[in-house]
Write a protein that holds these residues in place. Structure first.
Motif: not given
Ligand SMILES: Nc1ncnc2c1ncn2[C@@H]1O[C@H](COP(=O)(O)OP(=O)(O)OP(=O)(O)O)[C@@H](O)[C@H]1O
Ligand SMILES: Nc1ncnc2c1ncn2[C@@H]1O[C@H](COP(=O)(O)OP(=O)(O)OP(=O)(O)O)[C@@H](O)[C@H]1O
Ligand SMILES: [Mg+2]
Ligand SMILES: [Mg+2]
Lengths: 227, 299, 299, 227
Positions: C235-243
């Motif tokens: 989830g945090s990896l996805v969030a980093i991508l989004v950010v």
């Protein structure tokens, strides 16, 4: 009432559960289905309620070819067939009363009728005092009897019972089969799959014996015939 | 009637049994719709800010070639003063030198930009304001068409180019807003659908049993549909609460404290937003359960 | 070693079996941490804007009582011009009338504010700029302590009060930011915990059976812990991508187009933010599963 | 090996499932536990593996009072007791092989040992060809035999079997009890709860009869004794 024509059921892994089964069961008959473990008794029952599809062959119930039955008509077929499952298949989050009542609710029966008939039928199988227990809180034999009550609450024209005495003591088992006999005498076609030699031998009904998915014997007033 | 009662009881039982799931679904819908509401409010605030900014700007700058003679200058100035939409008092002649001075002042932190200039590259110019900001376009057109010595006019820059810039940004914001809103709605639908799927998944044995005792597909489906819509609705109510509190406790105060930015809300924004969020919750719940049922409840 | 392999296999099987659930948990973590990252970036942008604004303002206003005589005015003006930090060229006397005129202009849309005034309530005032915005405080102090005719000085308003105002807003933003971040983190933990609870719930019969054949609590727990942490991390990896994409595709462009607002990012923001999001994901996953296990896996 | 002292179990709803039960079962004994449906046989077994707590009374296994056993020690108690559950309790998402292997994994056995012993034991119960089937794909009797294989894969000192022949035909049932007898002859204490009159009568072991939760008969080389 029930006609099978060259019915074969092959499960994945090339398991021949039923092979080339042809038979007729007339309206009002009482049939014992016997055979060793894994011989195809449960498969036989699953095919009748369209829980499984035959690999080949035709099955007629009341002159309808159920292979060609439309999807949305399947529930109505199942309402005509009461079924006691080998593993009971009770709803774990419903009480004994609700489990039996569910089979009536499904067909749109009125609450009043449900509240009157369900306790009556449960009393008949000796569970009048366990209406509010959950399946988890019942002994194995008690669960089995709830399953039986549910199967005939709607007075279906056909009653299938898979191992209905597997979890009860001999005397209670005889009582249950006597009950099924009584239901049969009102015109219901009854098929009982069982291992219980004593009971089969005692009741002397038509016996269909399966082995490796094939009918090896079909005998009126038969006996269990295995030792 | 009997049916309705039965479904209500069934839904309620399922909700209570799967209370964890229900709360999760509601939270997800609330977060999604809450964000949606906040984005819309923020967007509205920003739009109004830009619109207020638009209304204030009414400036036109006229750049002249170095070859322009004093006479020509006078003629141009007279012409400018004669345009009825121009506020004559604001017409101001800015010389090359003044412009350079201003430039140096503005970039005094980056002397490399002007230190090595020997010849002043900046033009003389006239600056003026229109009486009404809306008339900038009219004034620019009049100058373009009717000004004397048009060969001396190198360029006209007007607030309308500034407005265009602002409008571009505003458009970009609108696009981002639309993308964000759509993305969030899809996420919300997916998440409700996921929770309904989980509810179905957790009860798949039960459902199998129900089918075996003769329940029709719709008899099994209805409680899930109602559950989804119920969760969507409750989620949207929570979102409305959040949105309203954020507005009252934070945004309204912000508008007050940041008066210089001229932030504001459109009248009737909430009267539209609140029912929309509610509707959104219902639709999310319905679509979510429909999708879950379509995928997982085929016989 | 055998154990580690077993747990990995078990976790992987559970994730694959409950793929719907896993995706839901990951989506929720991604949304939460994504929002967190966006809030931090937006906050940083805003902070930098405020700081830039602070650096530009260096204005001091001095309000005088109506009783002040012309001589006193002169003395005060002379004193102001003598303060070394003041840019003497900017000292400007704004008369009562001018102030009223300005007031009327500013509120021309709300004539009820001034239509019925007979006597001008606004004071005369001096406006001035400091040479360096930083010196506003010094100038205000000098005026307070050393100005002649202090009894004529009604009030001193300086950019430092404007700065204070901005700083108040900024503080409010910081508070909102902290509250939002904490709230989101709690929501994320709860939602991960909910999904792990659901995973446990969906497998409660299985877990019961495992216990009955002699599995210890930790033998049953580990796969869930790993599952939670894995979901949090993904989830945090996805969030980093989004950010990162939002920064590159939207915010950087915004900074560019809205140059007049002087938005900017602190250097090294991402170098801090990205590892923090990652860590956040791991912590959220761990706390979520710990909470779920604590509540639902007691014997 | 197993000692019960005035054990009473009352379920909610004031159901006396066991009442004042006192008995000793020595190491290496073979005991049939009989009684009508609902008489408390399953409850008896649940108390021994600490799935339920007695309402009053003491239970000792290998001289440990299991009422006072610390929570974290319960799994280690259960590893010493193999148990065939009346409803099988197989893990639905694991294959036959994995279901049996799980009981070994739990105790930290090596993969090599698991891969060698599990197919061996499954062959012993006649399921050598169904290693990769899931429980859903097995007949009732086959599931029951998986449960038996899992119960003794770890060669536990005590083996409890609740209705291990309820879903198999008489000859297979006899085979299963013969297998239990063979396990018993290696020193394992075996307790079999059953309704199967024929089997109880044929094997002539110690019979403990329950009725309404009370021991009404405890007889060496006994018979079923109900009709
Ligand atoms: N879903 C399935 N997939 C694959 N094989 C199956 C499936 N269901 C049953 N079988 C196999 O088909 C055969 C017949 O099974 P069935 O359940 O009909 O036997 P049965 O006569 O009811 O046996 P029992 O008396 O043990 O209940 C068995 O070998 C079983 O393993
Ligand atoms: N969890 C429970 N909560 C309430 N009552 C229970 C619970 N479990 C069992 N009972 C009741 O306790 C009594 C004894 O149950 P038990 O399962 O021990 O019987 P049994 O001898 O195994 O019967 P069977 O031969 O039918 O399996 C029954 O009346 C049953 O309804
Ligand atoms: Mg069967
Ligand atoms: Mg029992």
């Amino acid at each position: 009432m029930i006609r099978m024509r060259r019915v074969t059921k092959i499960y994945k892994g090339n398991v021949y559960a039923l092979e080339d089964v042809t038979l007729d069961i007339e309206k009002g008959e009482f049939v014992f289905l016997v055979g060793p473990s894994g011989s195809g008794k449960t498969t036989f029952i699953k095919l009748l309620i369209k829980e499984e599809e035959p690999t080949s062959g035709q099955i007629y119930i009341a002159d309808t070819n159920i292979n060609q039955l439309r999807k949305w008509k399947v529930p109505y077929l199942r309402r005509k067939i009461g079924c006691v499952f080998q593993d009971f298949k009770l709803l774990p989050h419903k009480t004994v009363f609700q489990n039996v009542a569910y089979a009536m609710e499904v067909t749109g029966k009125s609450r009043r009728l449900i509240e009157q008939q369900v306790p009556e039928v449960l009393k008949l199988v000796g569970l009048g005092h366990k209406l509010d227990a959950f399946p988890d809180e019942l002994s194995g034999g008690e669960q089995q009897r709830v399953a039986i009550a549910r199967a005939f609450i709607n007075r279906p024209p056909i009653l299938l019972a898979d191992e209905p005495t597997g979890n009860v003591d001999p005397s209670l088992g005889e009582g249950i089969v006597r009950l099924l006999e009584k239901i049969n005498s009102t015109g219901t076609t009854v098929i009982v799959a069982t291992h219980d030699k004593n009971i089969v031998d005692a009741f002397r009904k038509r016996v269909i014996a399966l082995e490796n998915g094939r009918i090896i014997r079909d005998q009126d007033r038969g006996v269990y015939g295995y030792e | 009637m009997n049916r309705v009662k039965y479904f209500a009881a069934e839904t309620w039982a399922s909700l209570r049994k799967n209370i964890i799931l229900a709360v999760a679904a509601i939270a997800v819908v609330a977060v999604s719709l809450g964000i949606l509401g906040l984005v819309v409010m923020g967007w509205n605030m920003f739009t109004n800010m830009i619109k207020n900014a638009e209304r204030k700007v009414g400036e036109v700058d006229l750049y002249l070639t170095d070859l322009t003679t004093t006479e020509e200058l006078k003629a141009i100035e007279a012409f400018l003063a004669s345009i009825p939409e121009v506020d004559a008092a604001t017409i101001y002649f800015k010389s090359k030198d003044e412009a350079l001075q201003e430039f140096k002042e503005r970039f005094k932190d980056q002397p490399e930009l002007w230190e090595y200039i020997d010849e002043n590259p900046l033009p003389n110019s006239y600056e003026l304001m229109t009486k009404d900001p809306k008339d900038v376009g009219v004034v620019v057109n009049r100058i373009k068409n009717d000004a004397p010595h048009p060969e001396r006019i190198e360029d006209i820059k007007s607030a309308s180019s500034a407005i265009e810039k602002l409008e571009n940004i505003f458009d970009k914001f609108r696009q981002i807003g639309i993308v964000a809103v759509v993305a969030l709605a899809v996420i919300a639908i997916l998440l409700v659908s996921v929770t309904i799927q989980v509810a179905i998944f957790a009860r798949r044995r039960e459902i199998g049993i129900m089918k075996l005792v003769g329940a029709t597909n719709w008899f099994i489906r209805w409680p899930f549909v109602i559950e989804g819509v119920f969760e969507g609705t409750v989620g949207s109510l929570v979102a409305i609460l959040v949105v309203l509190s954020v507005k009252v406790w934070i945004l309204d105060r912000l508008v007050e404290s940041l008066q210089f930015l001229r932030l504001s809300f459109s009248a009737g924004l909430l009267a539209v937003l609140v029912p929309c969020i509610l509707l959104g919750g219902v639709v999310i719940g319905a679509l979510g359960s429909a999708y879950a049922l379509g995928r997982f409840l085929e016989v």
